[in-house]
Structures are given as structure tokens and as C-alpha cells.
Write a protein that holds these residues in place. Structure first.
Motif, PDB file in Angstrom:
ATOM      1  N   SER A 308     -42.339 -17.574   9.258  1.00  0.00           N
ATOM      2  CA  SER A 308     -43.587 -17.910   9.931  1.00  0.00           C
ATOM      3  C   SER A 308     -43.685 -17.326  11.339  1.00  0.00           C
ATOM      4  O   SER A 308     -44.723 -17.482  11.988  1.00  0.00           O
ATOM      5  N   SER A 309     -42.604 -16.714  11.808  1.00  0.00           N
ATOM      6  CA  SER A 309     -42.531 -16.211  13.185  1.00  0.00           C
ATOM      7  C   SER A 309     -42.752 -17.332  14.197  1.00  0.00           C
ATOM      8  O   SER A 309     -43.211 -17.092  15.322  1.00  0.00           O
ATOM      9  N   GLU A 310     -42.465 -18.532  13.780  1.00  0.00           N
ATOM     10  CA  GLU A 310     -42.659 -19.680  14.677  1.00  0.00           C
ATOM     11  C   GLU A 310     -41.377 -19.922  15.479  1.00  0.00           C
ATOM     12  O   GLU A 310     -40.276 -19.916  14.915  1.00  0.00           O
ATOM     13  N   ILE A 311     -41.551 -20.125  16.749  1.00  0.00           N
ATOM     14  CA  ILE A 311     -40.398 -20.412  17.607  1.00  0.00           C
ATOM     15  C   ILE A 311     -40.019 -21.875  17.417  1.00  0.00           C
ATOM     16  O   ILE A 311     -40.825 -22.772  17.688  1.00  0.00           O
ATOM     17  N   THR A 312     -38.812 -22.102  16.908  1.00  0.00           N
ATOM     18  CA  THR A 312     -38.390 -23.493  16.701  1.00  0.00           C
ATOM     19  C   THR A 312     -37.763 -24.084  17.961  1.00  0.00           C
ATOM     20  O   THR A 312     -37.830 -25.277  18.177  1.00  0.00           O
ATOM     21  N   PHE A 353     -25.683 -25.860  15.486  1.00  0.00           N
ATOM     22  CA  PHE A 353     -26.810 -25.213  14.827  1.00  0.00           C
ATOM     23  C   PHE A 353     -27.389 -26.146  13.775  1.00  0.00           C
ATOM     24  O   PHE A 353     -26.683 -26.642  12.911  1.00  0.00           O
ATOM     25  N   GLY A 354     -28.637 -26.394  13.890  1.00  0.00           N
ATOM     26  CA  GLY A 354     -29.355 -27.118  12.858  1.00  0.00           C
ATOM     27  C   GLY A 354     -30.654 -26.376  12.655  1.00  0.00           C
ATOM     28  O   GLY A 354     -30.644 -25.226  12.213  1.00  0.00           O
ATOM     29  N   ASP A 355     -31.718 -26.990  13.024  1.00  0.00           N
ATOM     30  CA  ASP A 355     -32.990 -26.281  13.037  1.00  0.00           C
ATOM     31  C   ASP A 355     -33.099 -25.598  14.398  1.00  0.00           C
ATOM     32  O   ASP A 355     -33.781 -26.046  15.304  1.00  0.00           O
ATOM     33  N   GLY A 356     -32.375 -24.526  14.526  1.00  0.00           N
ATOM     34  CA  GLY A 356     -32.230 -23.896  15.833  1.00  0.00           C
ATOM     35  C   GLY A 356     -30.933 -24.361  16.473  1.00  0.00           C
ATOM     36  O   GLY A 356     -30.102 -25.006  15.835  1.00  0.00           O
TER      37      GLY A 356
END
Lengths: 620, 185
Positions: A308-312, A353-356
């Protein structure tokens, strides 16, 4: 009796007393001695006085020049400015003595040793076969099937992989970055989505505020021989240091040093990003900084969903210094903070590291970081070695102290402080582990001695124990004395990882290569190879070192023994049991091999023109 | 100068040989000049004083035959210089005057029974004998040779303040000693 009569009467004293006191007789030796002693005492007193005054002048601390930041009190970055100002405003040297020592004394001692500055271009990472289940780390060269992808600056090159030759199939340059260089690039293969991610670090020659930037460029690998560029997902401040890809999330670490801080313009000192909506600086709440910074660099950690190119997540950590360490499940970023008494300490930021990447803890270490290592095994601790530098109050001599730390996965300091070499600074320091044994190796700066220490044994075979101790500060208490196993003249450190170390040493016969591996019994196994007629070039450099498929390699500058003006590059490979050399041994007049990768029989190099040279390896 | 040479000079005096004067001038001329100069602070007067010393020695030998010719000649020179100093000093302040001021508290009053020079000499010599050599040397150099404090300090490897303290203490001891001997000061 009046005065004159008295004087006349006194004149008739016993003649022997008159002769005894005759002032015309030569000055007796004891009087001369006493006079000389008095003169010497006066000179010594003057010297002492001059010394005391001199030391007072030399040790007067240089003033701290803090800026008046009151005008920015309402800025959300006000606290960050204060931290930055602590670093920017402090004098470069503590006092005049510090200035003299560092400029003249220290430069001389350091300059006389070999320069082991790593001058590779980031190719110290292995070419990796992508595996979808494990994290993938960024490397300059990626092999996918029969194709080899190599990021040469902003140009992605595709080679057909095969033994004996590497024909160039395709070359694709990111045009908007042409001329932005020489940039450093790394690749991340995402086989699940059939794409290749290139992380290209660049700096605008026209000069944008705030130094270098890194762009994440994606390529579609539908046709693996001709990758198609699909876009630039994000551009962030800083040069790429590490990146990993797991479960569709890219996490990258960039080092960012502001070119110059103008507090009236946050763009000049706050890192930023561009994810397609223009350049935005990070909000203040996304920046972590110590109260008193000892470095002016940031580590910018960005996590991005590639689909999604979303910055987490995006965070910046001010005052970071040195290379971060990335393992499968953790990221360690060291940063420098002010210690007690004007010293510099290290703070390790530990991320999981997890979601980011999220900050899971910090560990405070005394002194400046000299070594940091860890493994992908989640149960294995990290190891750090620091060195403190202090000026003793009376002698004004530099005093160095080394400390080894063991940090468990939960960011708890379970062991600390192996102290050694209190008056010498260290080079090439690192810790490696073999079974239950922990080794510390370093070279001493003053006499170029090279030392191995087993931090886990009570005594050495020779029964000689050092003053090193390894004490516990946590629940795990595995105290052990350390032992000096090996102590000799200077070895040039060529390569090291957690369980292996390769050195070179000039001998009258030639260059002696030694591969050191710690044995389970606590001894260091040494395998040697003598290259006759070759010697370490004066002030030679290690061009690069890397490990591929369990083969360790180092490329150094060397010269011929009989004619030292005849210089060349020397590549040394070792697979844990044997040395290997390229067929020609010497890499000719190449200034620098831009890429090295190899199989168990061949090495692949790119020359200055980007052409790949293939050379067979042989066991001497 | 050895004792034998002194004996020869004395013999020349006894033989009434003018060579005695020449030898005295050669051997002790500078010594005698220094004594006179310290008291008079005048080169011409000191020269004249030294010449008078030779004459005094000529008249004294014979009948005298001094055991220590150096001290004998020095005493004559000092005596003549003090006489001349007394004549010259009208309103002038010299080292001798300063020394007299220094020593004022130790000078017996006129009523003291020291009219007999012999008693006085014996008292002074006994006192000098009771001193250690260094203190005695400092004392004699200051009050017999009239040397400046600085010169004494330099020649003996002492500081000026040390010499001044030694002199002060010795004067106090001398005053006490005179008191014990029944000589009021």
C-alpha cells in the motif's frame, strides 16, 4: 667605655679567632655546596611555580557557547533544539591541554599505525538467496534464480549468473537521480510480490537543506531479465545503513547528519520524508533525543508497507553514532550521551520488529562504543565493548578503560565491565562467542599489541590470570575471570565475525596470514599461510571484507617485498579450514573492486568501469 | 702563607731590614687594605692606613715577636683605621657607625669595671670560645672585620636573614654573658 673604645678593645681578641674568620680566605666547599643547593632549590621552586601556573592555564575549561534559544520557546522542536545546542555549543576540546594532546600527541600515535579504515562501498554484505519466510536484509547484490541484480549507484544492472562468466543483460538507470552521486544503493528482493526494491542514497548537488537522502525505488520483476521501474515509494532523510523486508513490510535505518542547524528553519535540522505528498519534516513527537547530546547525527527508522506504500511508523533518534545492528527480530541503535564528569557514554536503543520497528528498551553503557555484535538466534545475547577516556586529575594523563557488556534479549544488562588496559586506547575491538566461551580481542594502540581474552575461563593454560573480571549485575550470575591467551606484536586485523578472526602480520619471510578460531577448550586455534615476497603496504588499508557461503574474504593493499613501490591489491579467502587465493594472487592495478562475490571456486569482481572480472580460486 | 714564611718576615723586622716592609706588602697588603677600607670607605685613607700599619709593625718588632703575624698586622690596621675613622666621621654615617649602633646594647657603660683592658679581652675571648665555629666566624667577621651582612652570607653559604638572626642571637647571648660576668651594659 664608648663605642670607639669598645671597637678598639674588641680588636684585641685572640688572634686565632681573627684568622679563623678571615674573610679573604677562599669560600669553603661546604658553603659552595650550600649555595648551589640553594640555587637549585630556587630553580626547582620556580619550575614548580611555572608548572603549576602552566597546568592552571592548560586545564582551564574552554567556554561553552550556548545559543540563546528563547526566541524559539514556542516551537515544538524547542526541547530538541536545546539538546542539539548542548552538542553544538560545547567546545571541540575540553581545554588547552586536551587540544594539544589530541592534535599532536594522539595524532602521532594513531598516525604511526596502519590505517584500517574500511573503504568499501557497502558491499560487505553477502549476496543472498531470497527466502519468503525469513527476513530479507538489503545487500548490494541479489541473485534470483539465474539472474544477478547489482545496484551500481542509481543504475540497476542485471547479469546472467553462470560459472565462468557474467554477461550483462540489462541496465536501468533512475533518471531523476542521474548525477546525484556517487550514491550508495542496496537491494531487497520481494519474491512474493515479484518485485525488487532498491534503496538509493543520494545527495542533491545543488544542495537541499539537511544533507543526504534515501529513496525507496520499486521494480517489477515480471520479466526478470528486464526489470521495470514502478515508482518511488518514499524518500527519507539520511543515507541507508540497514534495511530488512518481512511480511511485506520494509524497515530501513538511515543515518542523517544535518548540514547546518539554523534554528529558525526546522527543515535544516529536522529529518523529513516525502511519500508522494511533498517534503514533510517529522513531527516533534516522532523524534527521540537525550537531554544532553554528544553527537549531531540522527538514525531515521522507517517502516513501510510495500503493497500500500503506507508508512506504518517513522521515528528519528538524535545523537546516534555508529553502525546499528539488525538481526531477525531486533534492531540496536547506539547513541552517545553525556556521562558523569564530562565523559561520553553510550545508550543502546533496542527495537523489536512487529508491525514496523518499535522501541522496546534502552541500555546505558559507560564509555564510547567500540564494538557491537549480535546473532539472529533470539536467545543469544548481544555483546558490546566500550572504552572510557578520562584525564587523571594529577598527572593529566589520558586513562583508558575497556568494558565488555552482555545484553540479554529482553534488553537487560546481565554482565558487565571487563576492565583492561587502563592507559591504552584500543583498535579493532570485538567480542565473539564459541559455545559457552566468550572471547574478547583487540589491538592496543600504543604498542600495536594484539590480545585475545577468554572472558569465560578461570585461568589460562599457563596459569597467568589478568585483572579482568566479569561480574553480574542481573539475576544470571556467571562470574568468571578472564584470561589473556595471546599477547604479541601487531597483527593487522583483516576480518572478524562472531566466531572467526583473520589477521596478517609482516615477517622477514613475507606476509603471514593467520585464521583464528576459538576451540571448545578455550585455546585459540591458529591456521597460518605465509605469502613469500609480499608485505603489508605501509599504512595499507583493508579495502573490504565479506562472507559468502561460509567463505570469509578480505581485500587489502599489499606490496612486493623487494620493491615496496610496487603496490597491488590482495584478496584472501578462507572457508574455516583452508585459505584460498585468486589465481593471480594480485588484483593488478585496480583501484578498488566495487563488487566481490564468489562461489567456492571463483570470485567475481567489478572494476572501475563496472566490468565484471571472474577469477578462479585455488588453495595454495 | 705558611708559618715559616711569617717567621722569616718577623726575622727581617728584627734585623731592621727594609725587605720586611716589602714582604709584608706582598703577603698582606690586600688583606690590610680590605680591613681599612671596610672601616673608612675611602681608598686614599685606606692606602694611608695600610702604610701606617707597616710603620706600626716596624716600630712594634722588635720588641714584639707575634705568633700569628696575620692577626697581629690586622689588629694594627684595624686600630689605625678606627682612629682615623673617629677623626673623619664628623656627621658621616659609615659601616662602623652602623655596627656601633647595632652593638650599642652590648657596650659596657662607663661605670663598668672594664677599665682594665686585660679583663675585657679575657671576657670577650671566653665568650668567643663558648660559641660554635660558624657563629663565632659570623660574629668576628661582622664586629672585627666589619664585613657587610651580605658579604658574610655569600661567603658562608647562608642567607642574609639567617646571618642577621645569628648576629642578633649572639649579641643577646653576649649581653647576658656580660651580665653574668658582672659587667653592666
Amino acid at each position: 667605655m664608648n663605642g670607639k673604645e669598645w671597637l678598639q678593645a674588641f680588636g684585641s681578641i685572640d688572634p686565632q679567632y681573627i684568622e679563623e674568620a678571615d674573610p679573604t680566605v677562599p669560600v669553603p666547599a661546604w658553603a659552595i655546596r650550600r649555595r648551589v643547593l640553594r640555587l637549585a632549590a630556587r630553580i626547582a621552586a620556580c619550575l614548580c611555580l611555572v608548572t603549576v601556573i602552566g597546568m592552571l592555564v592548560l586545564t582551564v575549561p574552554f567556554p561553552v557557547k550556548h545559543q540563546d534559544l528563547s526566541a524559539y520557546k514556542d516551537s515544538p522542536y524547542y526541547a530538541l533544539m536545546q539538546s542539539m545546542d548542548h552538542y553544538n555549543g560545547r567546545p571541540q576540546y575540553r581545554n588547552l591541554l586536551d587540544l594539544i594532546c589530541r592534535r599532536y600527541f594522539k595524532a602521532r600515535t594513531l598516525g604511526s599505525g596502519p590505517d584500517t579504515t574500511y573503504s568499501g562501498d557497502g558491499s560487505a554484505e553477502p549476496a543472498a538467496d531470497a527466502s519468503p519466510s525469513d527476513p530479507v536484509f538489503s545487500v548490494p547484490t541479489v541473485r534470483l534464480g539465474s539472474y544477478l541484480y547489482y545496484a551500481d549507484g542509481c543504475c540497476l544492472k542485471v547479469y546472467r549468473y553462470g560459472r565462468g562468466s557474467l554477461p550483462l543483460l540489462y541496465s536501468c538507470e533512475a533518471e531523476e537521480f542521474a548525477g546525484y552521486g556517487p550514491g550508495r544503493a542496496q537491494l531487497l528482493p520481494d519474491e512474493q510480490k515479484g518485485q525488487l526494491i532498491m534503496l538509493f542514497s543520494w545527495s542533491d548537488p545543488d544542495g537541499q537543506p539537511g544533507g543526504s537522502r534515501t529513496s525507496l525505488i520499486t521494480y517489477d520483476l515480471s520479466d526478470p531479465a528486464r526489470p521495470r521501474r514502478t515508482g518511488t515509494a518514499i524518500t527519507v532523510s539520511g543515507a541507508i545503513q540497514h534495511a530488512r523486508l518481512t511480511d511485506g513490510t520494509v524497515t530501513m535505518v538511515c543515518a542523517y547528519t544535518p548540514a547546518g542547524a539554523d534554528y529558525s528553519d526546522p527543515q535544516t535540522f529536522v529529518p523529513g520524508f516525502d511519500s508522494g505528498t511533498g517534503w514533510n519534516i517529522l513531527p516533534a513527537e516522532h523524534i527521540l533525543f537525550p537531554d544532553e547530546a554528544c553527537s549531531d547525527s540522527y538514525s531515521v527508522v522507517v517502516s513501510l508497507n510495500t503493497a500500500s506504500s503506507e508508512i506504518t511508523s517513522i521515528q528519528a533518534f538524535y545523537a546516534s553514532e555508529g553502525q546499528p545492528i539488525v538481526t531477525n527480530d531486533r534492531l540496536l541503535i547506539p547513541r552517545l550521551v553525556a556521562g558523569k564528569g564530562g565523559t561520553v557514554d553510550t545508550e543502546l536503543l533496542i527495537f523489536s520488529f512487529g508491525d514496523g520497528a518499535s522501541l522496546s528498551g534502552t541500555v546505558h553503557l559507560y564509555g564510547e562504543l567500540r564494538h557491537l555484535s549480535g546473532s539472529d538466534d533470539p536467545e543469544e545475547p548481544f555483546f558490546a565493548v566500550t572504552q572510557t577516556e578520562q584525564i587523571t586529575p594529577f598527572s593529566q594523563a589520558y586513562q583508558y578503560r575497556i568494558r565488555a557488556y552482555q545484553i540479554d534479549p529482553a534488553a537487560c544488562l546481565i554482565s558487565k565491565e571487563a576492565e583492561y588496559a587502563p592507559f591504552e586506547s584500543l583498535d579493532d575491538c570485538h567480542v565473539f562467542r564459541c559455545g559457552n566461551r566468550l572471547f574478547l580481542s583487540f589491538s592496543l594502540n600504543l604498542d600495536y599489541s594484539f590480545v585475545f581474552l577468554d572472558l569465560s575461563t578461570q585461568e589460562s593454560d599457563s596459569g597467568q590470570s589478568s585483572d579482568i573480571f566479569f561480574s553480574s549485575t542481573g539475576e544470571k550470575n556467571e562470574a568468571a575471570h578472564a584470561t589473556e591467551l595471546y599477547f604479541t606484536e601487531y597483527y593487522h586485523m583483516l576480518f572478524h565475525d562472531n566466531q572467526f578472526l583473520m589477521t596478517a602480520k609482516d615477517t622477514p619471510e613475507g606476509l603471514l596470514l593467520t585464521a583464528w578460531t576459538p576451540g571448545p577448550d578455550g585455546t585459540m586455534n591458529a591456521e597460518e599461510l605465509l605469502l613469500e615476497g609480499i608485505r603489508w603496504r605501509d599504512r595499507g588499508k583493508i579495502k573490504m571484507d565479506l562472507t559468502v557461503s561460509e567463505i570469509h574474504a578480505a581485500c587489502i593493499e599489499a606490496c612486493a617485498e623487494e620493491d615496496r613501490s610496487k603496490e597491488f591489491l590482495l584478496l584472501i579467502c578462507h572457508d574455516g579450514s583452508s585459505f584460498f587465493l585468486p589465481a593471480q594472487e594480485q588484483l593488478g592495478s585496480m583501484e578498488k573492486p566495487d563488487l566481490i562475490m564468489f562461489t567456492d571456486t571463483e570470485i567475481y569482481l567489478t572494476d572501475a568501469e563496472g566490468q565484471i572480472i571472474v577469477q578462479p580460486l585455488y588453495a595454495p | 702563607m705558611t708559618a715559616v714564611e711569617d717567621t722569616e718576615i718577623i726575622a727581617l723586622y728584627w734585623a731592621r731590614s727594609e725587605e720586611a716592609i716589602r714582604q709584608t706588602q706582598l703577603q698582606y697588603g690586600r688583606y690590610l687594605y680590605a680591613i681599612a677600607q671596610r672601616i673608612l670607605h675611602c681608598n686614599a685613607d685606606a692606602e694611608e692606613c695600610v702604610n701606617d700599619t707597616y710603620l706600626g709593625a716596624w716600630n712594634a718588632m722588635p720588641p714584639q715577636r707575634p705568633a700569628r703575624l696575620r692577626a697581629f698586622l690586622g689588629a694594627i690596621a684595624r686600630h689605625i683605621a678606627l682612629d682615623r675613622f673617629d677623626r673623619n666621621r664628623a656627621g658621616k654615617r659609615s659601616s662602623a657607625a652602623m655596627i656601633l649602633e647595632e652593638f650599642a646594647e652590648c657596650i659596657p657603660d662607663r661605670a663598668a669595671p672594664v677599665a682594665d683592658r686585660l679583663i675585657w679581652e679575657e671576657t670577650v675571648n671566653r665568650f668567643l670560645a663558648s660559641l660554635d665555629q660558624k657563629t663565632r666566624t659570623v660574629f668576628v667577621r661582622r664586629y672585627w672585620y666589619l664585613c657587610p651582612v651580605r658579604q658574610i652570607a655569600r661567603s658562608m653559604g647562608l642567607t642574609e636573614s639567617c646571618v642577621k638572626v645569628m648576629l642578633h642571637r649572639t649579641r643577646n647571648r653576649f649581653r647576658d654573658y656580660l651580665g653574668k660576668e658582672g659587667i653592666s651594659v
